[in-house]
Design a protein around this motif. Structure first.
Motif, short mmCIF file in Angstrom:
data_model
loop_
_atom_site.label_atom_id
_atom_site.label_comp_id
_atom_site.label_asym_id
_atom_site.label_seq_id
_atom_site.Cartn_x
_atom_site.Cartn_y
_atom_site.Cartn_z
N LEU A 1 0.85 -1.19 0.00
CA LEU A 1 0.00 0.00 0.00
C LEU A 1 0.88 1.24 0.00
N THR A 2 0.55 2.20 -0.87
CA THR A 2 1.33 3.42 -0.97
C THR A 2 0.41 4.63 -0.99
N PRO A 3 0.12 5.20 0.18
CA PRO A 3 -0.64 6.45 0.19
C PRO A 3 0.26 7.62 -0.22
N THR A 4 -0.34 8.63 -0.83
CA THR A 4 0.41 9.76 -1.35
C THR A 4 -0.27 11.06 -0.92
N LEU A 5 0.54 12.01 -0.48
CA LEU A 5 0.08 13.35 -0.14
C LEU A 5 0.83 14.33 -1.02
N THR A 6 0.08 15.14 -1.77
CA THR A 6 0.69 16.09 -2.70
C THR A 6 0.10 17.47 -2.48
N GLY A 7 0.98 18.44 -2.31
CA GLY A 7 0.55 19.82 -2.21
C GLY A 7 1.17 20.63 -3.33
N ASN A 8 0.39 21.53 -3.91
CA ASN A 8 0.93 22.32 -5.01
C ASN A 8 0.34 23.73 -5.01
N LEU A 9 1.12 24.66 -5.53
CA LEU A 9 0.70 26.04 -5.73
C LEU A 9 1.22 26.48 -7.09
N GLN A 10 0.33 26.83 -8.00
CA GLN A 10 0.72 27.25 -9.34
C GLN A 10 0.13 28.63 -9.64
N GLN A 11 0.99 29.51 -10.13
CA GLN A 11 0.59 30.85 -10.52
C GLN A 11 0.91 31.08 -11.98
N ASP B 1 -1.07 10.68 -7.81
CA ASP B 1 -0.27 11.86 -8.13
C ASP B 1 0.65 11.50 -9.28
N PHE B 2 0.45 12.14 -10.40
CA PHE B 2 1.27 11.87 -11.57
C PHE B 2 2.06 13.11 -11.99
N SER B 3 2.34 14.00 -11.05
CA SER B 3 3.08 15.20 -11.40
C SER B 3 4.50 14.84 -11.79
N HIS B 4 5.04 15.59 -12.74
CA HIS B 4 6.41 15.37 -13.17
C HIS B 4 7.37 16.00 -12.17
N VAL C 1 9.04 8.04 -1.04
CA VAL C 1 9.81 9.20 -1.46
C VAL C 1 9.25 10.46 -0.80
N PHE C 2 10.14 11.44 -0.65
CA PHE C 2 9.74 12.80 -0.31
C PHE C 2 10.36 13.73 -1.34
N LEU C 3 9.53 14.51 -2.00
CA LEU C 3 9.98 15.43 -3.03
C LEU C 3 9.49 16.84 -2.71
N ALA C 4 10.33 17.82 -2.93
CA ALA C 4 9.95 19.22 -2.82
C ALA C 4 10.61 19.96 -3.97
N PHE D 1 5.73 22.56 -5.41
CA PHE D 1 5.01 21.33 -5.06
C PHE D 1 5.79 20.52 -4.03
N VAL D 2 5.04 19.75 -3.27
CA VAL D 2 5.61 18.83 -2.29
C VAL D 2 4.88 17.51 -2.43
N LYS D 3 5.61 16.43 -2.40
CA LYS D 3 5.00 15.10 -2.51
C LYS D 3 5.60 14.19 -1.45
N LEU D 4 4.75 13.44 -0.78
CA LEU D 4 5.18 12.46 0.20
C LEU D 4 4.42 11.17 -0.04
N SER D 5 5.14 10.09 -0.24
CA SER D 5 4.51 8.78 -0.38
C SER D 5 5.31 7.76 0.41
N TYR D 6 4.60 6.77 0.94
CA TYR D 6 5.25 5.74 1.75
C TYR D 6 4.64 4.39 1.42
N ALA D 7 5.50 3.43 1.13
CA ALA D 7 5.04 2.09 0.76
C ALA D 7 5.14 1.15 1.96
N TRP D 8 4.00 0.54 2.27
CA TRP D 8 3.96 -0.51 3.29
C TRP D 8 3.86 -1.87 2.60
#
Length: 735
Positions: A239-249, A286-289, A701-704, A726-733
Motif C-alpha cells: 500500500l502506498t498512500p500519497t500526499l501532494t501539495g501544489n501552488l501554481q501561478q 499523483d502523476f506530477s512530473h 519518497v519525499f519530493l519538494a 510542489f511537495v509530494k510524500l509517499s510511503y510504501a507498506w
C-alpha cells in the motif's frame, strides 16, 4: 591481505565450470535456504552466507571473446520465505580505480557494477535484472527476449548495500519474492546469470556463463539454480498512500495570479494474489512530473513530439502489454482519476488487463504526412487486454484488445501477433491489427466523419550472429487505422526496409574494441500507390579505448512533400570519449539537404549537439548540453536558427538524498522575409527547476520542488509566465 588469484580456489573453479560448461542442459547449481536472518549491510558476516558454494563471474564477453575475466568475482545466492538474497565479492588489484558515485536509481550504469538476471519460470522469455554499484546504488530492468527489449523504467522495491574494501568491494541484495512473478509451490529450477562491469580505459564486461554470440537469444544461455520454492504465502500486499501539495501561478495579463492550489490525497495498492499474479489499483494518483522532459526542438517538424512514460502505476507490469506495434502508450491517459491493473503468468500463459478513467481525453491524430495533438475536456474510459501463449521455447502467439470510449466517441483495436525463432540466429515477428472508431463533433475539423475502419500489418525477419546482422521488414497502415491508446504518428502508407551490418571484433589490447560497417535502406508508398520516400543509411562505427566511439553516416534519400519531389543528401558524425574517469564529452553533427516544410521548398541545414559530463568526487556532478539547428535556403539566406542549451547540476548527500537544479533556455530566430505566413522574428523561453529528493525505495519518497517559466518575443521582454511549488510524500507498506 589481498587474496591472490588461484589460491585455494579449487571448489569455486569446479562449481563455476559445472555452471558454465554443463550449463542449463545438464546441471543446476543448488541454492540453499538461508540458515539465519540476513541484514543487508555488505558485511556478509551472517551464518547464512557461510559454506555456500560461490558462482564465479569469470568470462569476459566484451571486448574479449569469452576470455578469462581480468578480476575475480564470487557470487553467493540464498533465500527464505520473503526474499531472494544475492551477494558479490568483487576483487580488484587496484581498488583506488573503482568508479563509484552516488546517483539516482538507474543512473549509475557507467560505474563499476555487479548484478544478475533471473528467469523464475525458466522459459527463456522474461528476466528480471538487478544491478548495484559499489556504494549500493540500484538499477533494475526487465529483459524481454520476445520483444528484444531491456526496460529500465521498471522499478521494484528491494534492498541493497555496497562497501569498498582494501580488496575491492562487496555488494549485498535482498529481493522480496512478492516483487517478482514466480512459480508457486515446491522448489523449482530458475534461469540465472550473474555479471560484472569493470570500466577502465575499456569497459570490460564479465558474465558467469559463456556467451555464444552466434545464438540470438541471451536468456537461452543462462545457467540454472535450483531449490528455491515459495513454501509460505502471506498477504503479499503493498500500500502506498500519497500526499501532494501544489501552488501554481500563471500570468494571463498583468501580475501573476494563483491558478491552482491545494492538497491532494491518493492511494495506490498492489496485491500479489499468487506468486505469479498481481492486482494493482490506484485512486486519485499523483502523476506530477518531477523533472523537465528531455529537450527537443519542435521547429520545422511534421510530427508531434512524444516523451517517455515515468509514472509508477503504468510502469509496473508494462512488459505484460508489449507488442511489436506501439498499440499502448500510457501517456495518452493524461489525468486519471482511478486505475486498475491485473497482470500475471501461469505456466505458458501471460496476461494483463488495464482499466483507467481519464478526466480529459487526449488525441494524437495521424495523417499520411503529418500528425497533430489535441484534447477535449470530456472524460473517457480506457480498457486494455493482452494475452500471450508460449509455444515451447521457440514461439509465442498473442492477442491484444484495447477500447477507449467517451461521450460520442469510441475507438477499438483488436490485434493478433506471433513470434517464431527459426534457428539460433533467425527469428520472425508478425502482427495484424484492426480498428474501428467514431469521433465526437469537437474533432470534426481534423477527423473524418462517420465510422472509421482500418487495419495495420507488421512483419519482420531478423538474423544475428557473431559477425553479421541483417533484417528486413514490412509495415502497412491504412488511412483510417486509429489506435488512440497507442503511438502512431502516420497512417495511409506502406513501407519496407532492410539492411545488413558487419562486425569486426577487436579486443582489450587492440586499438579498437569493435568496428561496424552497415548499409540500410527503406521505402514508403502512399496508400494511392505513389512513392513518397526512399532512403539509405551507409554507416561506419568505431569503438575503442577510453570508451570512445565515432559513427560516420551518409544518407542519400528522396522525399515527396506537397506535390513536389526532393532529392537530398545528408551526413552525420556522432562521437564520444571518456577523457578521464570523471569527465566525458560527446559531439553530434548532422548536415546536408532537407525540406523547409513551412514554406514547401528546398533547404540546407546544420544540427549540432555537443555535451559534457563532469563528476567532482562521489557526490557532485554536472551535465551541459546544447542543441542548435540552422536552416538556410540554397542561396544562403537564413530561414531560422533554433537553440536549446541546458545545464543540470546534482549534489547527492548520500545514496538516497539529492538536490538537483536544471536550467534550460529555448530560442528561435526567424527571418520573416523567408516565410509565406506571418511569424515572430524572435521567441524566447527559460525554464528553471530546483528539486530536493529523498528516496527510501522506489515508492517511498519525499519530493519538494520549485519551477518557473519565462517567455518573450521581439516586442515583449523575457517575462515570467508561471511558477509552481510542489511537495509530494509517499510511503510504501509491505504486508
Amino acid at each position: 591481505m589481498k587474496r591472490p588469484r588461484g589460491s585455494g580456489l579449487g571448489p569455486r573453479i569446479f562449481a563455476a565450470a559445472l555452471f558454465v560448461v554443463c550449463g542449463s542442459a545438464a546441471f543446476a547449481v543448488p541454492v540453499p535456504r538461508a540458515s539465519s536472518p540476513i541484514r543487508v549491510d555488505a558485511v556478509l558476516d551472517e551464518a547464512a552466507w557461510q559454506g555456500i558454494t560461490p558462482i564465479a563471474i569469470d568470462r569476459e564477453w566484451f571486448p574479449g571473446d569469452n576470455i578469462p575475466a581480468a578480476v575475480q568475482t564470487d557470487v553467493l545466492v540464498t533465500w527464505d520465505d520473503e526474499n531472494l538474497y544475492v551477494a558479490f565479492r568483487a576483487f580488484d588489484p587496484q581498488p583506488g580505480q573503482i568508479r563509484a558515485r552516488y546517483a539516482d536509481r538507474d543512473e549509475a550504469l557507467l560505474d563499476d557494477t555487479v548484478g544478475f538476471l533471473v528467469d523464475p519460470f525458466n522459459d527463456k522469455r522474461i528476466a528480471y535484472q538487478f544491478r548495484v554499484n559499489p556504494l549500493g546504488v540500484q538499477a533494475d530492468a526487465i529483459n524481454s527476449e520476445v520483444e528484444g527489449s531491456e526496460d529500465f523504467s521498471w522499478d521494484a522495491i528491494w534492498e541493497s548495500a555496497g562497501r569498498i574494501t582494501a580488496e575491492g568491494y562487496i555488494v549485498e541484495m535482498a529481493i522480496p519474492l512478492q516483487q517478482l512473478r514466480i512459480p508457486a509451490g515446491e522448489a523449482r529450477t530458475w534461469g540465472f546469470m550473474a555479471m560484472r562491469d569493470y570500466p577502465r580505459s575499456v569497459r570490460h564486461r564479465f558474465r558467469s556463463v559463456v556467451t555464444d554470440e552466434n545464438r540470438n537469444c541471451l536468456l537461452c544461455q543462462f545457467g540454472e539454480v535450483s531449490g528455491i520454492g515459495v513454501t509460505r504465502v502471506g498477504r503479499n500486499i503493498e500500500l502506498t498512500p500519497t500526499l501532494t501539495g501544489n501552488l501554481q501561478q500563471d500570468r494571463s495579463s498583468g501580475a501573476l495570479a494563483t491558478e491552482d492550489q491545494g492538497i491532494d490525497l491518493g492511494i495506490s495498492g498492489r496485491w500479489a494474489i499468487t506468486p505469479g499474479t498481481s492486482l494493482q489499483a490506484t485512486i486519485n494518483p499523483d502523476f506530477s512530473h518531477v523533472e523537465a522532459d528531455a529537450a527537443q526542438l519542435d521547429v520545422n517538424t511534421r510530427f508531434a513530439l512524444s516523451f517517455p512514460e515515468k509514472r509508477p502505476f503504468f510502469l509496473e507490469g508494462a512488459d505484460f502489454f508489449e507488442t511489436q506495434m506501439p498499440l499502448l502508450f500510457t501517456r495518452t491517459i493524461a489525468d486519471p482519476a482511478a486505475g486498475l491493473k491485473l497482470t500475471g503468468k501461469t505456466g505458458s500463459h501471460t496476461y494483463g488487463v488495464l482499466l483507467a478513467r481519464d478526466e480529459i481525453t487526449n488525441f494524437l491524430v495521424p495523417f499520411d504526412q503529418s500528425s497533430v495533438r489535441t484534447s477535449i475536456d470530456d472524460p473517457s474510459t480506457t480498457a486494455v487486454f493482452r494475452y500471450r501463449l508460449g509455444l515451447g521455447e521457440a514461439a509465442t502467439a498473442g492477442a491484444f484488445l484495447s477500447s477507449r470510449t467517451g461521450s460520442g466517441y469510441s475507438n477499438t483495436v483488436l490485434s493478433g501477433d506471433t513470434f517464431v525463432r527459426l534457428s539460433e540466429q533467425d527469428s520472425v515477428r508478425v502482427q495484424l491489427a484492426g480498428s474501428q472508431s467514431a469521433y465526437p463533433a469537437a474533432l470534426a475539423a481534423i477527423q473524418p466523419e462517420g465510422t472509421l475502419t482500418g487495419h495495420a500489418l507488421l512483419a519482420r525477419y531478423t538474423h544475428s550472429d557473431r559477425d553479421w546482422f541483417w533484417a528486413a521488414g514490412y509495415v502497412e497502415l491504412s488511412p483510417e487505422f486509429r489506435a488512440d491508446t497507442g503511438l502512431f504518428n502516420q497512417v495511409g502508407l506502406r513501407s519496407a526496409d532492410g539492411g545488413a551490418q558487419r562486425r569486426v571484433r577487436g579486443g582489450p589490447e587492440r586499438w579498437f574494441s569493435n568496428l561496424y560497417f552497415g548499409m540500410f535502406g527503406d521505402a514508403r508508398q502512399e496508400w494511392s500507390g505513389d512513392w513518397t520516400e526512399w532512403g539509405a543509411d551507409i554507416v561506419a562505427r568505431y569503438q575503442g579505448p577510453r570508451q570512445s566511439y565515432v559513427t560516420v553516416l551518409m544518407a542519400p534519400n528522396q522525399e515527396h512533400f506537397d506535390d513536389r519531389t526532393y532529392h537530398n543528401m545528408r551526413y552525420g558524425i556522432d562521437s564520444g570519449l571518456h577523457a578521464s574517469p570523471d569527465a566525458s564529452i560527446g559531439f553530434f553533427v548532422n548536415w546536408g539537404e532537407s525540406i523547409d516544410f513551412t514554406n514547401s521548398r528546398e533547404a540546407e541545414f546544420v544540427l549540432l549537439q555537443p555535451y559534457t559530463t563532469l563528476h567532482i568526487g562521489r557526490r557532485f556532478s554536472t551535465r551541459a548540453s546544447w542543441v542548435r539547428q540552422v536552416f538556410r535556403t540554397p542561396a544562403g539566406d537564413e530561414i531560422f536558427t533554433a537553440s536549446i542549451p541546458q545545464a543540470t547540476m546534482l549534489y547527492h548527500f548520500n545514496g538516497r538524498t539529492f538536490l538537483r537544479a536544471i536550467v534550460q533556455h529555448r530560442s528561435v530566430d526567424r527571418n520573416p522575409e523567408q516565410y509565406v505566413i506571418p511569424v515572430n522574428r524572435e521567441s524566447r523561453g527559460l525554464l528553471s527547476q530546483l528539486l530536493f529528493s529523498y528516496r527510501l525505495n522506489a515508492q517511498t519518497v519525499f519530493l519538494a520542488g520549485y519551477s518557473d517559466n519565462y517567455a518573450g518575443t521581439e516586442v515583449v521582454d523575457l517575462t515570467q509566465t508561471n511558477r509552481a511549488l510542489f511537495v509530494k510524500l509517499s510511503y510504501a507498506w509491505l504486508f
